[in-house]
Every structure is written in C-alpha cells, then in structure tokens.
Design an enzyme around this catalytic site. Structure first.
Site, PDB file in Angstrom:
ATOM      1  N   CYS A  32       0.196   4.472  19.199  1.00  0.00           N
ATOM      2  CA  CYS A  32      -1.157   4.152  19.054  1.00  0.00           C
ATOM      3  C   CYS A  32      -1.888   4.372  20.418  1.00  0.00           C
ATOM      4  O   CYS A  32      -2.837   4.796  20.496  1.00  0.00           O
ATOM      5  CB  CYS A  32      -1.268   2.515  18.461  1.00  0.00           C
ATOM      6  SG  CYS A  32      -0.412   2.411  16.953  1.00  0.00           S
ATOM      7  N   CYS A  76      -7.069  -4.519  23.953  1.00  0.00           N
ATOM      8  CA  CYS A  76      -5.454  -4.194  23.624  1.00  0.00           C
ATOM      9  C   CYS A  76      -4.957  -5.384  23.522  1.00  0.00           C
ATOM     10  O   CYS A  76      -4.782  -6.241  24.220  1.00  0.00           O
ATOM     11  CB  CYS A  76      -5.151  -3.466  24.609  1.00  0.00           C
ATOM     12  SG  CYS A  76      -3.298  -2.824  24.331  1.00  0.00           S
ATOM     13  N   CYS A  90       0.861  -1.201  -0.148  1.00  0.00           N
ATOM     14  CA  CYS A  90      -0.024   0.029   0.069  1.00  0.00           C
ATOM     15  C   CYS A  90       0.891   1.175  -0.137  1.00  0.00           C
ATOM     16  O   CYS A  90       0.290   2.371   0.101  1.00  0.00           O
ATOM     17  CB  CYS A  90      -1.117   0.207   1.076  1.00  0.00           C
ATOM     18  SG  CYS A  90       0.051   0.313   2.939  1.00  0.00           S
ATOM     19  N   CYS A  93       3.702  -7.169   5.955  1.00  0.00           N
ATOM     20  CA  CYS A  93       3.502  -7.765   4.352  1.00  0.00           C
ATOM     21  C   CYS A  93       4.520  -8.438   3.905  1.00  0.00           C
ATOM     22  O   CYS A  93       4.499  -9.681   3.337  1.00  0.00           O
ATOM     23  CB  CYS A  93       2.803  -6.996   3.468  1.00  0.00           C
ATOM     24  SG  CYS A  93       1.265  -6.150   3.991  1.00  0.00           S
ATOM     25  N   CYS A 109       7.222  -0.057  20.347  1.00  0.00           N
ATOM     26  CA  CYS A 109       6.560   0.919  20.059  1.00  0.00           C
ATOM     27  C   CYS A 109       6.605   1.778  21.268  1.00  0.00           C
ATOM     28  O   CYS A 109       6.635   3.024  20.886  1.00  0.00           O
ATOM     29  CB  CYS A 109       5.384   0.725  19.454  1.00  0.00           C
ATOM     30  SG  CYS A 109       5.134  -0.230  17.787  1.00  0.00           S
ATOM     31  N   CYS A 129      -4.036  -1.334  21.219  1.00  0.00           N
ATOM     32  CA  CYS A 129      -2.932  -1.820  20.032  1.00  0.00           C
ATOM     33  C   CYS A 129      -3.863  -3.033  19.306  1.00  0.00           C
ATOM     34  O   CYS A 129      -4.548  -3.475  20.076  1.00  0.00           O
ATOM     35  CB  CYS A 129      -1.802  -2.424  20.737  1.00  0.00           C
ATOM     36  SG  CYS A 129      -0.924  -3.570  19.926  1.00  0.00           S
ATOM     37  N   HIS A 150       2.987  -4.194  26.368  1.00  0.00           N
ATOM     38  CA  HIS A 150       2.395  -4.259  27.603  1.00  0.00           C
ATOM     39  C   HIS A 150       3.450  -4.120  28.694  1.00  0.00           C
ATOM     40  O   HIS A 150       3.134  -3.247  29.369  1.00  0.00           O
ATOM     41  CB  HIS A 150       1.889  -5.712  27.940  1.00  0.00           C
ATOM     42  CG  HIS A 150       0.993  -5.916  29.027  1.00  0.00           C
ATOM     43  ND1 HIS A 150      -0.155  -4.870  29.316  1.00  0.00           N
ATOM     44  CD2 HIS A 150       0.970  -6.825  30.020  1.00  0.00           C
ATOM     45  CE1 HIS A 150      -0.594  -5.302  30.415  1.00  0.00           C
ATOM     46  NE2 HIS A 150      -0.140  -6.321  30.900  1.00  0.00           N
ATOM     47  N   CYS A 168       4.863   1.705   3.758  1.00  0.00           N
ATOM     48  CA  CYS A 168       6.084   1.696   4.570  1.00  0.00           C
ATOM     49  C   CYS A 168       6.922   2.493   3.883  1.00  0.00           C
ATOM     50  O   CYS A 168       7.909   3.133   4.465  1.00  0.00           O
ATOM     51  CB  CYS A 168       6.739   0.299   4.682  1.00  0.00           C
ATOM     52  SG  CYS A 168       5.678  -0.872   5.305  1.00  0.00           S
ATOM     53  N   CYS A 187      -0.271  -5.286  15.508  1.00  0.00           N
ATOM     54  CA  CYS A 187       0.117  -5.288  13.876  1.00  0.00           C
ATOM     55  C   CYS A 187       1.688  -5.917  13.822  1.00  0.00           C
ATOM     56  O   CYS A 187       2.085  -6.082  12.595  1.00  0.00           O
ATOM     57  CB  CYS A 187       0.029  -4.071  13.156  1.00  0.00           C
ATOM     58  SG  CYS A 187       1.063  -2.782  13.524  1.00  0.00           S
ATOM     59  N   CYS A 225       4.507  -0.421  28.297  1.00  0.00           N
ATOM     60  CA  CYS A 225       3.381   0.614  28.135  1.00  0.00           C
ATOM     61  C   CYS A 225       3.528   1.549  29.355  1.00  0.00           C
ATOM     62  O   CYS A 225       3.305   1.111  30.503  1.00  0.00           O
ATOM     63  CB  CYS A 225       2.283  -0.157  28.048  1.00  0.00           C
ATOM     64  SG  CYS A 225       0.871   0.855  27.596  1.00  0.00           S
ATOM     65  N   CYS A 229       2.559  -2.911  10.762  1.00  0.00           N
ATOM     66  CA  CYS A 229       1.873  -2.201   9.712  1.00  0.00           C
ATOM     67  C   CYS A 229       1.469  -0.772   9.910  1.00  0.00           C
ATOM     68  O   CYS A 229       0.538  -0.631  10.696  1.00  0.00           O
ATOM     69  CB  CYS A 229       0.760  -3.188   9.379  1.00  0.00           C
ATOM     70  SG  CYS A 229      -0.164  -2.690   8.060  1.00  0.00           S
ATOM     71  N   CYS A 242      -5.656   2.127  31.432  1.00  0.00           N
ATOM     72  CA  CYS A 242      -5.344   0.953  30.718  1.00  0.00           C
ATOM     73  C   CYS A 242      -6.485   0.619  29.624  1.00  0.00           C
ATOM     74  O   CYS A 242      -7.543   0.601  29.953  1.00  0.00           O
ATOM     75  CB  CYS A 242      -4.901  -0.100  31.443  1.00  0.00           C
ATOM     76  SG  CYS A 242      -4.701  -1.655  30.729  1.00  0.00           S
TER      77      CYS A 242
END
Lengths: 216, 518, 382
Positions: free
Chosen positions: C290, C269, C65, C161, C278, C297, C235, C68, C300, C238, C197, C263
């Site tokens: 996110c 999540c 798509c 992908c 992340c 979450c 987690h 990236c 992904c 986080c 993703c 949370c």
C-alpha cells in the site's frame, strides 16, 4: 494577594528550581509533541522525538523528586507566615481548607464577595495541583505505550496491556493528545489565577523576590 | 412438478440461493435469493467522502476496483472536481487489469467446471491432446505431466475442491482430450490471473482492495521501472488471452452449441459505459453508455432518474420504488417464502424493466454504437461459429459466455494502448495525476461498469460528510427478485426454459447462474 | 512409523517430481521460514511423513466479499494449486469447489463428521435479524460455524471480518457483523487470528505450514495474532521511515514528494498504529504494498475495535471524536476549541474581576462562612 506577604519561607529555593524544571520541560514537551503530532515545519523527527523523550524523563524525575522532597523540606504552611513545617502537610487536608472548596468556587464565580480563608494553597488549588501528578504519570505511560509496541523490552507487556485496555494504539494516541490539552488548559488557568491579584506570586516563584505586606 | 434447489450456489462471489420449478425436464419458473446482507450503505453514512472510496470497495473482493472507481466518480461528481488526464490513464489500466483478472478467473476457475469433466481428462490420449491443441490453435502445456499429477491426485482418494463434482454428468459433452487441455489451462489460468492482479498491485498497492484512486485523481506516481513492470506483466496476460482463452472458447463452444437456444433472459440490456476517453464524456467511453430494450438491437440512452428499486420481495422495511439517489436501506427479515419475501437483493428496474448487466450488455451496446474493434471481434466470432451476420444469437447462454471472453480480448488490446499512452505522457514530463477537491457539499452519481456489469454509486455530501450513500451493483440488477408487478429478474428469467437432465444435480441451472458471473 | 505410509509420501512426492533429497532440503527451508534452526528439519520430515494423507480442510464463507479467497489465489510460494491439491484436501470452499448445493453440503457435513480437519473462516459472523443476515442452505451462518467449529483441530480466521467483524462491524453495524471469537470465545485455545483486509496470503501459508508440519499453534498475543507476523508496527519497518526521520513529508498527492517516496505521515498514514509485517512481506507476489503505491496505510490490520472505526477518516492523522449532537469532530478542533474557550473564559473573568475591583486585592473574610453558620448550633470549633 497584595495584602499578603510572600516570603521565601513559603517557597524554598529548591521548589523554585523544581517549578522551573516543570515549566521548561512542559513547554518543550508540548512543542515537540505538537511537532510529532503534525510536523508543521521542516525539522528532524528524530531530534524532536529525542528531545520529547529527554524532557519526559526530566519531568518525571523532577516530579518524583518533588514528591520525595515534600517529606523533608520545611516551608510555611500559611500565607504570609514565616512559621515552617514539613512541606507534605501543605498537600494533606488542613483545617484551614475545611469547607472551603465550594466557597472558593463561588468566589471565582462572583457569587460571593470575600476571598476565603485557607492555607497557603486553597482547596481548589490543592486539588488541581495534586491532579497534575497522576496526569503527568499517565502522559508518560501513554507515551511509552505508543512507543512501546515495537520495543521488545521487558516492560513492553506492562504498556501493551494498557493499549489493549483502551482499545488499541489509535485510542492511546488520542488519550495522549487530549492529556496534553488538559495540561495546557491547567497551565493557563494556573498562571491566570496565580497572578489575578498581583504578580507577587510570580516574583517569588521565578525571581525568589519577597513581597512584604503594605504597612509592615 | 418438482423443485430443484441450489443452495449454496458455489463458484461465485458472495452468497446466492437458486430455486427452480422443473416440469418435464425443463425449468418453468425460478427464484433467485441473495442470502447475505452486510449494510455497507448504512456504515458509510457520516464518514468522509474519501473513506467511501476505501471502504465501499469491500462490497466485492473480485471487483473492488470497479466499486472503488464508481465511488470516487460519485464523489468527484458531487464535489465537482475533474481528475487530470494522467489519472484517467492510470485508472483505465487498473480497471482493465481487474477486468482481465476477473474474466480469466471466471472462465477457468469458476465456470469451466460446469463444462469440463476433470475426471474424464484421465482417459485422454496424450498424443491426441497435442494434436487437438495444435488444431484448435490453443496453448500447449506438458499435458503428460499434468495428467500424471491429476492421476496421483485422484488415486490418492482425496479430491479436495473436486469432491462431489459433476463428473460423468450427462450434460458434460467434451472429449477427454479437450478436458485435459482445459485442466492444463485451469492450472495455468491461476498463474495468469495473479499476473493481472499484480498489475493492480504495482499501481494500486495490492489486490484485492487497492489504495490509489482517491477522489481527485490517483496517489500513484508512475516511474520508469514501475511502468515497464506494468507493461511486461500486461504482455504475459494478453498473450494468454490471445493464445488460450479465445481459442479455448472457440474449441469448446461447438460442443455446447444448443446453449445458443435458451438462457436469453429478459432481453433488456444496460451498460453505463466504462474506460474513460480523454473527454471524460460517458457517451464517448471506450465501451459507451447505452441500453437495449426487448431484444430489439437498437441503442437507447438510459435515464438514471428512471431507476426505481422495489423491495416487495426483499427483506427491507424501507419504502419501495425509490430512486437510488434518494434510496433507503432498512433491513427487516421476515421469512424465506418465494411467494412473499425471499432475498436480501432489491429489485432495481429501469423504466419499470428488469435489465441485464454484464459483458453481453457492454458488447452489444458497443457493437451497436459502432466501436470498430468490437464489431470486428463479434463478426469474426459469429462467422467462426457459422452464424455470420446474426448478432441476435448472442442473446442466449452461449452468447453471454462468449461475450465475456471476447471482451477480455478487446480490453487487453486497449490496455496496451493506454500503457503506451501513459509511458508517453510520463516521458513528456507534464502529466498530472491529482486535483485536490475543495467543495464540501453536493450530490453525485458514479455510473460505471464492473466486470460483471452496470454499477452505480450514489452519494450525498453535506458539510464534508456523507449524508446518504446508495449502491446498485451488477448482481442487484442480474440476480434481482421479482418487482412490485411480479416481473422476474434477469437471472430468474434466463433460467426459465433451461433443460434439466438430473433434478438432483441441476448442472444446467448452475451454468445459467455462472454465465452472469454473480 | 509404518514403512507403508513413508513410502506412500515419497511416491506422492516422486510423482510431483520431488526427490527425497529435495524434500529434506525443503524441510530445512521450512524450518528457516518458521524461524527455527535447521536442526528441526528432521522433525519436520517425520511430521510430513506421518501426514502423508492430505489435511482435510473446511473453508467457511461467512459475511464476506470473497477478497480473502481472492487474496489466497495470489500466492506463489507455494502457488494456490499446490495448496488446494498437494498440501490440503480442501473439501469445502464455496468459491472454488466444483460441487454446488446438496453435493457441496454433503462434502462439508462428511468432512465435519470425520473430524481432524482445519477450519478456515472468512467473513464476519452475521448476528443481525436473528442471524438471518446470512443464510446458507436454510441455516444461519452462525449455525454453520457452530457445527463446524467443535471438531476442528485448529481454526484460522482469515481477514479482519472473521477476526472482529471488520468493516461490517463498523458503526452502526446494521447487520450485526462480529468476529469468530466474539460469538464463540470458547474457541480461543485453538484459534489463529489473521487480521487485515484482505488477509495477506503469505500468512495463511505460514499458518498452514505451522499447523500441518509442526502440529501446533504459533506463539500468539492476547488477540490470538501470531507474534512473528503482528509483532511490530508498519512504521518501524517502513522503507519510507528514513524520510520520516528527516522530516521529509508528502504534503499533497500527485506531487514530486510522492515520486521521491517521501513519508505519508501527514497524509494520515496509520503505519505508526498498525502492527503487521506488510512492508517486508509485501503483497501480490511481492509486487508492491500500500504505502509503496503512494497511499497512506489505512490501518486495516487494527484489532481491538474494527479497523474502520479505529482508523477513519483515513486521510487524517487521527480518528474523529464522536460528540453527542455534533457527530464526528476532528481531535485538533476539539483541542483548539477547548484551549481557546479556556483563554476566552479567563479573559472574561479577568475583565469582570477588574470591573469589580478584585484585581487590586479582594476583601478577606475574617471568619469562615461555614464556621459562622455552624458555630451557634454545634457550639464550637471543629
């Protein structure tokens, strides 16, 4: 079964104790497990998880001890008997159990009238009890795997390999979740079948009170 | 007669092949072939409606916001839930940020290299460059340093992304100094597009692919420190549009003024409308819904029930001529043959007409609908280019290019209003952001606009699961192959009549393709 | 090392306003970035000096798509212009390269013929319809990947992908999307997988630095993911974890609990099942990520099965169980139904037992039915 005596010889005190530990830790594990799965009231997740862990260790140590004890402790191998032998023999195939598995199933499906002859434990019962051993260990393993990925401890690869094999942490979580339902259903059936012909088994397993056969 | 083939068409989102018949230096026929099929519509079947919001964005990494919003709108339409006004503002700002991001990226990173000769910038006189920038009223940069960086780079012999570019092509018309200004802004635009994307990140978690416009409203709760983050990032982007994008457009346009004489295409335009007004009425959207037919500058209302998607020339075995609400997608590759099947794109037609989608459609519809800021912008630009009072000249390659940049200016200004409105709503303390959907059955359509044009998501929800899902994206409209009647798609039609100087390097054809921003 | 090459790189750097001293300092921070001691800085310096030539790079667009590539454009340390102009010579990258068509194809085939390049793959490898679900210049995507993979020094799969097919691979996978290592497992030794993703651009930069400056692949797990990036769950890192421990959960979107950043566990999540960094690296120049935006979450970064099948429905704690004839069913429903069915079964059985008088004790057989049947023929006990 009320025709039978339920003597202490069949259920030595130490096994009454391990049975208690099993029951209490399983109830606690199921409760905290449900809470961790979906916190349905306000409580500490940390505490729930700690209790879940602690009970898991208790359950596993208890189960392991119970297995080891079966090679040492002597108890009755037949219903209503006072003749004792090593407990492990209860768990191995006995000649009393031979050719009884299907017959037992038939009995519970109302396909035969008479209750079958068997050892202290029927073949169906024995199979079910023995099955709880790998299930319990598997629950501990899957639990560790869910907790394990973030822990950089020596055993992490052992658990992470399992996670990879089942297809990731979500799959592992579902296995752990359904494992709990298997144990819950087992417990329900177990409690029902043990007491369907009277509460003598409960008396001996919980209160260690003997039931003597009528007329003796 | 000869065929000019561009495969792959680069500097676009996705995969496209374009084949042109060239006669006496002019394109006489053309075929546009979408070369990728991934099966999103089939993947979504059987899943939860909110999952469609999260997954369907992944159709396009440049316009995921629009797909996300179209999907969410389709679900909200199907499940009869109205998002609260706070969510409307949040979504408008996110959608606006994506539009700015996309238009800036499109102009400088994707399209400019068709018009700007990077190598020629090496011979620019620095003093003259500053003088030119001053005269054009466009942003200055350290032109000397940029030229030096470029020189080191070119002399290093490794041209990286500029390898085999169309440097020195006869269709390149800009003076060296303007090329250098454009290169400077090319580099600056990379910074600014990221700033626009960061607005989405603040409100939507990340870009591309955002997290918050879930059916029912938004999961993002604005707080003061987040709002000032949004406001000041918007300021940076908005200033770049006013001080570089618009003056650059006006400075470059006169050198390519002949592009106003071809590339108009099918002259049918479709806009579903975008950016919700308080009423949530599609006819009152900030850029309203409407269509223009056969180049006649009068507004008509498009009827979604009159859309049919043809697959006679596409690699699908599912029935042809279905309305997307009942659409089907069953892949069946045969072979690439411009006389038979040649594309993974279906051929959507509105009332049997191929429709052009995109900023030109939106700007023309908004112009005709009398959106005052759009009228001002368009009229001022027409005057600046010496064609005052003739909006019909916009129906051309040059018009399509200009419309996109003018729209960026319009959207940037509107965004400022929405941000202030949102700050006011949050300060007021009674802003609401989410309404939980309760229905589990229904059919709905999300008719919306991506930066590159009209976008429709169609959903059928049964017992809380997606029973059918169809998407008609802007590139499906613009890059469509021929339909059952053999009528060319908008891109194919726009290519016809385009002059080609060098058939081995069909740069002019590339310009037409990029003008659609596929 | 030849003096000429060394001078070459300092000229190059000087032209970009970097002194030798700055450069050595920069190498120190690169070492720190890679989790190495500053001791390694001289090694990095010489690695860079040796590589005064920009590393040729081929970036293949497969079933993608373009998200990236878009994501890469959002990085600022270094910014994308430095990456494509000063660090790498990106000779083929469809989305941003100046050339198109024949000229673009030439750039790719020449780079491949010269060898010694980094191959970046974005998008799923399309295998449906004989590979024709992706066609580039008359070839299938898979053919192009095969041409490019052999002579690459290293292969970086960016985004889910390219790693495992991503959403394109999700059931029923109508277009046959797969990961690079699914179709060419022989590339395992030189492939780095960067799922999610889209991909987080910070990771691409880290990998480019690894490959360029250290000349070797990073430590990776069984799925070829760099362990430094994919070694712990979302987690565990986080910022909302404290609220999880306190039992403070968001129960609905648009509520005060969201403002307080409680949370999102109960909203579905997937942080506990998803292993990426992340929360610490964040997204879009550290603007947010996110979970901070208020959405759970969606997992992904999941590997093993594509992330959509592994994590959807995204707003539920667990994925559905696929039951024949019923489609996806909630695990909670399955559990409750099984439990309730067992209880109901036992109740019915209990009533039946009572009705047939079994509860007061059934008649016991005196001889096993089997024995009775077999005694005659076998003539004895066994």
């Amino acid at each position: 079964m009320s025709q039978h005596a339920h003597y202490r010889a069949a259920h030595p005190l130490i096994f009454v104790f391990t049975h208690y530990v099993n029951l209490i830790s399983m109830i606690g594990l199921a409760f905290t497990g449900f809470f961790i799965h979906y916190p349905f009231f306000v409580w500490s997740m940390g505490l729930a998880r700690s209790i879940h862990f602690m009970l898991m260790f208790i359950l596993i140590i208890n189960l392991t001890a119970r297995i080891i004890l079966s090679f040492w402790v002597k108890d009755a191998l037949l219903l209503g008997s006072n003749v004792v032998d090593t407990d492990i023999k209860n768990w191995l195939p006995q000649k009393e159990n031979k050719h009884q598995f299907l017959e037992t199933v038939k009995y519970y499906l109302f396909l035969r009238k008479e209750h079958v002859i068997s050892g202290k434990y029927g073949s169906l019962q024995k199979t079910a009890y023995l099955a709880t051993i790998p299930i319990t260990y598997a629950m501990a393993y899957t639990g560790f795997a869910l907790y394990g990925p973030a822990q950089h401890w020596a055993l992490a690869p052992f658990f992470n390999a399992g996670t990879a094999a089942v297809g990731g942490l979500m799959a592992m979580r579902m296995i752990h979740y359904f494992g709990m339902w298997i144990i819950i259903v087992f417990t329900m059936v177990h409690a029902y079948l043990a007491n369907i012909h009277g509460i003598a088994p409960t008396k001996i397993m919980f209160a260690w009170v003997e039931t003597k056969p009528e007329g003796h | 007669m000869a065929r000019a083939i561009i495969d792959p068409v680069t500097r676009i989102e996705g995969h496209l092949r374009v084949e042109c018949e060239v006669e006496n230096g002019v394109i006489t026929d053309a075929w546009s072939s979408g070369s990728l099929y991934r099966g999103m519509e089939t993947v979504l079947k059987g899943r939860a409606p909110a999952d469609a919001y999260y997954v369907s964005q992944r159709i396009c990494g440049v316009c995921p916001i629009s797909h996300g919003h179209a999907s969410t709108k389709a679900t909200e339409d199907a499940l009869k839930v109205t998002p609260p006004d706070g969510a409307r503002l949040v979504r408008n700002i996110i959608e606006g940020a994506e539009t700015l991001h996309s238009h800036i990226l499109w102009f400088y990173t994707l399209t400019a290299l068709d018009y700007v000769d990077v190598v020629s910038a090496l011979s620019a006189n620095i003093a003259d460059t500053y003088a030119l920038a001053e005269k054009a009223g466009t942003a200055v940069a350290d032109f000397g340093a940029i030229q030096k960086r470029l020189k080191t780079f070119v002399e290093g012999g490794q041209l990286s992304i500029f390898t085999n570019g169309y440097w020195g092509h006869p269709a390149m018309k800009l003076p060296a100094e303007l090329n250098l200004i454009a290169v400077a802004h090319y580099l600056q635009a990379l910074e600014i597009q990221a700033e626009a994307a960061a607005i989405i990140a603040v409100m939507g978690g990340k870009f591309p692919h955002f997290m918050t416009s879930i059916p029912g409203g938004t999961a993002w709760m604005p707080t003061e420190e987040k709002l000032d983050d949004v406001l000041f990032r918007w300021k940076t982007v908005s200033e770049f549009i006013t001080n570089a994008l618009i003056p650059d457009t006006l400075a470059i346009a006169p050198f390519y003024i002949e592009a106003a004489t071809y590339g108009g295409g099918v002259k049918n335009f479709l806009s579903w409308g975008v950016f919700e007004d308080k009423s949530l009425d599609p006819l009152k959207r900030v850029m309203p819904r409407g269509a223009i037919l056969d180049g006649k500058l009068e507004l008509v209302q498009p009827d979604v029930a009159k859309i049919k998607e043809y697959v006679e020339h596409s690699w699908y075995s599912s029935p042809s001529g279905l309305n997307p609400a009942q659409g089907q997608t069953q892949a069946k590759f045969t072979s690439y043959d411009t006389n038979a099947q040649y594309s993974w794109i279906k051929a959507p037609r509105l009332d049997e007409k191929p429709m052009e989608a995109g900023p030109l459609s939106r700007m023309l519809v908004s112009y005709l609908a009398g959106v005052p800021e759009v009228k001002d912008l368009v009229d001022t630009t027409l005057t600046a280019l010496g064609v005052a009072g003739k909006p019909e000249v916009l129906i051309s390659l040059l018009g399509r290019l200009a419309a996109r940049n003018l729209e960026a200016k319009f959207v940037a200004d509107k965004m400022g209003e929405w941000i202030m409105e949102l700050i006011g709503a949050v300060k007021g303390g009674d802003a609401k952001f989410f309404t939980e959907p309760t229905e589990t059955n229904g059919q709905g359509a999300g008719l919306w606009e991506a930066p590159r044009g009209a976008l429709g998501h169609f959903i059928d929800v049964k017992d809380g699961k997606i029973a059918n899902y169809q998407v008609v994206s802007p590139s499906t409209w613009d890059c469509s192959p021929r339909d059952a009647a053999g009528v060319r798609g908008p891109l194919e039609e726009a290519l016809v009549g385009t002059p080609i100087a060098d058939i081995e390097k069909p740069l002019e054809a590339l310009r037409i393709v990029h003008s659609f921003d596929p | 090392m030849a003096q000429g090459v060394r001078d070459g790189i300092y000229d190059l750097l000087a032209a970009r306003g970097v002194s030798r001293r700055d450069f050595v300092k920069y190498c120190g921070s690169v070492a720190a970035l890679l989790g190495l001691s500053e001791m390694y800085a001289p090694q990095i310096v010489s690695a860079v000096e040796a590589g005064a030539k920009l590393k040729p790079t081929v970036w293949l667009d497969m079933g993608l798509c373009t998200g990236c590539t878009e994501s890469l454009a959002q990085v600022d340390t270094p910014d994308v212009a430095s990456i494509v102009l000063d660090l790498l010579s990106v000779n083929y990258m469809e989305t941003i390269m100046a050339a198109a068509g024949t000229q673009a194809e030439e750039a790719r085939t020449k780079t491949i013929a010269d060898g010694g390049y980094v191959l970046v793959v974005e998008g799923a490898i399309m295998t449906g319809e004989g590979g024709n679900t992706l066609r580039i210049a008359g070839k299938t995507g898979l053919e192009i990947l095969k041409e490019a993979a052999g002579k690459a020094d290293a292969i970086i799969c960016v985004g889910s992908c390219a790693v495992d097919g991503g959403w394109v691979n999700a059931a029923p996978n109508p277009a046959g999307g797969k990961g690079v290592l699914d179709v060419m497992p022989e590339l395992k030794a030189k492939t780095i997988n960067l799922p999610t993703c889209p991909v987080n651009p910070e990771w691409i930069v880290a990998m480019v630095v690894d490959v360029l400056l250290l000349g070797k692949l990073p430590a990776m797990d069984d799925k070829n993911r760099p362990t430094l990036i994919f070694g712990s769950t979302i987690h565990d890192n986080c910022p909302r974890r404290g609220h999880f421990e306190n039992g403070e959960f968001v129960e609905a979107f648009g509520t005060e609990a969201e403002v307080k950043q409680w949370c999102l566990y109960k909203m579905g999540c997937k942080g506990p099942q998803t292993m990426t960094n992340c929360p610490s690296v964040r997204w879009n120049r550290r603007a947010s990520w996110c979970v901070e935006s208020g959405s759970p979450c969606i997992g992904c970064g999941h590997v093993y099965t594509n992330w959509v099948d592994a994590s959807a429905p995204f707003l539920s704690r667990m994925t559905d169980v696929n039951l024949p004839g019923l489609g996806g069913v909630r695990p909670e429903t399955v559990g409750t139904v099984v439990g309730a069915a067992a209880a109901a079964g036992l109740l019915v059985h209990g009533i039946a037992s009572a009705a047939t008088g079994r509860t007061s004790g059934p008649p016991m057989e005196t001889e096993k039915a089997w024995d009775k049947k077999h005694k005659a023929s076998k003539g004895g006990d066994n």
